[in-house]
Design an enzyme around this catalytic site. Structure first.
Site, short mmCIF file in Angstrom:
data_model
loop_
_atom_site.label_atom_id
_atom_site.label_comp_id
_atom_site.label_asym_id
_atom_site.label_seq_id
_atom_site.Cartn_x
_atom_site.Cartn_y
_atom_site.Cartn_z
N HIS A 66 0.85 -1.37 0.04
CA HIS A 66 -0.08 -0.05 0.27
C HIS A 66 1.08 1.23 0.19
O HIS A 66 0.63 2.01 -0.86
CB HIS A 66 -0.94 -0.15 1.10
CG HIS A 66 -2.25 -0.93 1.07
ND1 HIS A 66 -2.75 -1.60 1.85
CD2 HIS A 66 -2.79 -1.03 0.14
CE1 HIS A 66 -3.84 -2.16 1.41
NE2 HIS A 66 -4.08 -1.81 0.31
N CYS A 67 2.06 1.39 0.77
CA CYS A 67 2.74 2.44 0.92
C CYS A 67 3.88 2.57 -0.17
O CYS A 67 4.19 3.64 -0.39
CB CYS A 67 3.25 2.56 2.17
SG CYS A 67 3.82 0.90 2.95
#
Lengths: 387, 140
Positions: free
Chosen positions: A136-137
């Site tokens: 996600h990051c």
């Protein structure tokens, strides 16, 4: 008795007296120990040789969207990425996956980690390819770009083992040529391959590591570096001669420095036929002449350095502690030596000429006030006793 | 007597489509190693080959090639010492049969005496610093 602080004061006022590890001998011969100690403040050393346990720690600029590096290649040479997202470590002996190695014997090993370090320090562009699984990051899964010394956030030379205090002399007793990290060894004791810069070697001039320690500022690859620990495989308790010189491989150093200040004249990729790639590193360490004992250690001459001759066709690969003979660095440097009754031509991958250039460069830096000495946080001898 | 030679073959446009290597192997019993080739349709082709075989057969093969218009130039190899790449380590010294690499034992610097070189190529494998190159020239 003199302190590092006093020497630094002299550097700042332009009154410091610096000589190389070769020059100090004739000065003491002429003036004696006491007078020399009064007059001379620093002895500079130098060495230039392939040192496989070397590498660079790089931090590249994040693309948008960002990537957490998984498999990483620099000009197709794999780098280690088991660190934070954009930190990678490239080792000097890393090879491209497509290199045939020794499938076509003996392999030429034209290009690898050491050559990339040389290319980087020369300012050349290197192709960076990064592959990742995506989070996600850090959503990006693939990224490639050209990196160079200017656009990298950090480029740090970080070498776990450099500057061997003494080393083996490699010979070949078999009847075939063998290809080793010490060179192409001619059969039937046809050549003897030695290493180090002899009396110019940093650790030969402070054999018990009494001035050298963590935080010692050094000449590294043409720039400024620091000692961060003793090196891997550091064996200070090896047998020594009466004047304290180890009779075989002993002390080593771990070093760090900013690659952005360095020069390809003192960092060279090497291709070792039939063996692999590596990096030749130039290192110079200043020895502060704090007292008579320290000064007396710097008086080591090439004839005082005794090196063990080892058969690399049989004893070395099989881990046998067999020493065929002991020969002096002075003889090895002369071009031939006598081993087992035979006159054998000698050679090395270490450059004595460049080691001398390093000792002289460091001498000039100190004289010009560009380089001051540091008080180590702990000397290597104390570190040895602590552990 | 067996011999081994290196040649540059230059093909005029009209011979580019002929299977010349086949003929050299089949008709003259030569071992052919193609080292470099560039064949551009409609232009001349260039082929660098290493040939091994009986001396007589090699001479006949050369006559055959000249007969069909192929120009033959022997390849002359030379060792080139790259002064600026050399770090003066001395690794090239012991294996050189003609003592081309001379070390000044005072300065510990190496120099290369080219006229002594017999192109045995030992130094090419001994040098780790990329300071030795093989240069190929073509005799007229």
């Amino acid at each position: 008795m003199k302190t590092i602080e006093e020497i630094n004061q002299k550097i700042k006022s332009g009154k410091v007296v610096v000589v190389t590890a070769e020059e100090i001998l004739s000065i003491v011969k002429e003036k004696g120990i006491k007078k020399t100690l009064e007059e001379v403040d620093v002895v500079t050393t130098g060495t230039f040789s392939p040192m496989c346990s070397s590498g660079v720690l790089l931090n590249f600029s994040q693309p948008k969207p960002k990537i957490k590096a998984g498999a990483v290649y620099l000009n197709n040479v794999p780098a280690y990425s088991g660190l934070a997202a954009a930190d990678i470590y490239l080792g000097a002996s890393a090879l491209p996956e497509e290199d045939p190695r020794n499938k076509v014997y003996p392999g030429a090993f034209k290009y690898g980690g050491g050559h990339i370090i040389e290319d980087l320090v020369s300012g050349k562009d290197i192709k960076l390819s990064v592959f990742a699984y995506g989070t996600h990051c850090y959503p990006r899964k693939e990224y490639s770009c050209l990196i160079n010394l200017k656009n990298l956030n950090d480029a740090i030379l970080l070498n776990p083992r450099n500057s061997y205090q003494n080393y083996n002399v490699a010979v070949n007793l078999s009847d075939k040529v063998i290809y080793t990290y010490m060179g192409v060894l001619l059969p039937k004791l046809g050549s003897a391959h030695y290493a180090t810069a002899g009396m110019l070697s940093p650790l030969m001039n402070d054999p018990y590591y009494k001035t050298i320690g963590i935080g010692t500022r050094v000449f590294l690859g043409g720039g400024i570096g620091y000692i961060i620990w003793h090196g891997t495989q550091h064996t200070p308790n090896s047998p020594r001669t009466e004047r304290g010189i180890p009779k075989g491989p002993a002390g080593t150093l771990a070093l760090i420095g900013d690659l952005k200040q360095m020069s390809s004249h003192f960092l060279r990729g090497v291709s070792l036929r039939g063996y692999g790639v590596s990096l030749a590193v130039g290192i110079g360490i200043p020895i502060p002449l704090l007292n008579e004992e320290i000064l007396s250690y710097t008086l080591v001459a090439n004839k005082d350095i005794i090196m063990p001759v080892v058969d690399y066709s049989e004893a070395y690969p099989n881990g046998k502690d067999e020493i065929l003979a002991e020969v002096s660095y002075e003889e090895l440097k002369s071009g031939s030596t006598k081993i087992l009754g035979k006159r054998v031509p000698t050679c090395t991958f270490s450059s004595y000429a460049r080691a001398r250039e390093i000792a002289n460069t460091l001498k000039e830096w100190i004289r010009q006030g560009r380089f001051t000495l540091t008080q180590p946080a702990i000397t290597i001898d104390r570190l040895n006793n602590e552990s | 007597m067996k011999v081994k030679r290196k040649y540059l073959l230059i093909f005029p446009e009209q011979t580019v489509d002929r299977p010349i290597t086949y003929h050299l192997i089949h008709d003259y019993d030569l071992m052919i190693n193609i080292l470099k080739a560039s064949v551009t349709p409609g232009k001349e082709g260039r082929l660098v080959i290493e040939v091994q075989g009986e001396k007589g057969a090699l001479e006949s093969a050369k006559n055959y090639l000249s007969g069909i218009g192929v120009r033959i130039k022997p390849v002359i190899e030379g060792i080139h010492w790259l002064r600026e790449r050399c770090v003066h380590c001395t690794a090239c010294v012991p294996g050189c049969p003609s003592q081309c690499f001379v070390v000044d034992r005072k300065t510990m610097r190496v120099s290369f005496e080219k006229e002594r070189c017999i192109v045995c190529k030992h130094c090419l494998s001994a040098c780790a610093y990329g300071a030795i190159e093989i240069l190929e020239n073509y005799a007229d």
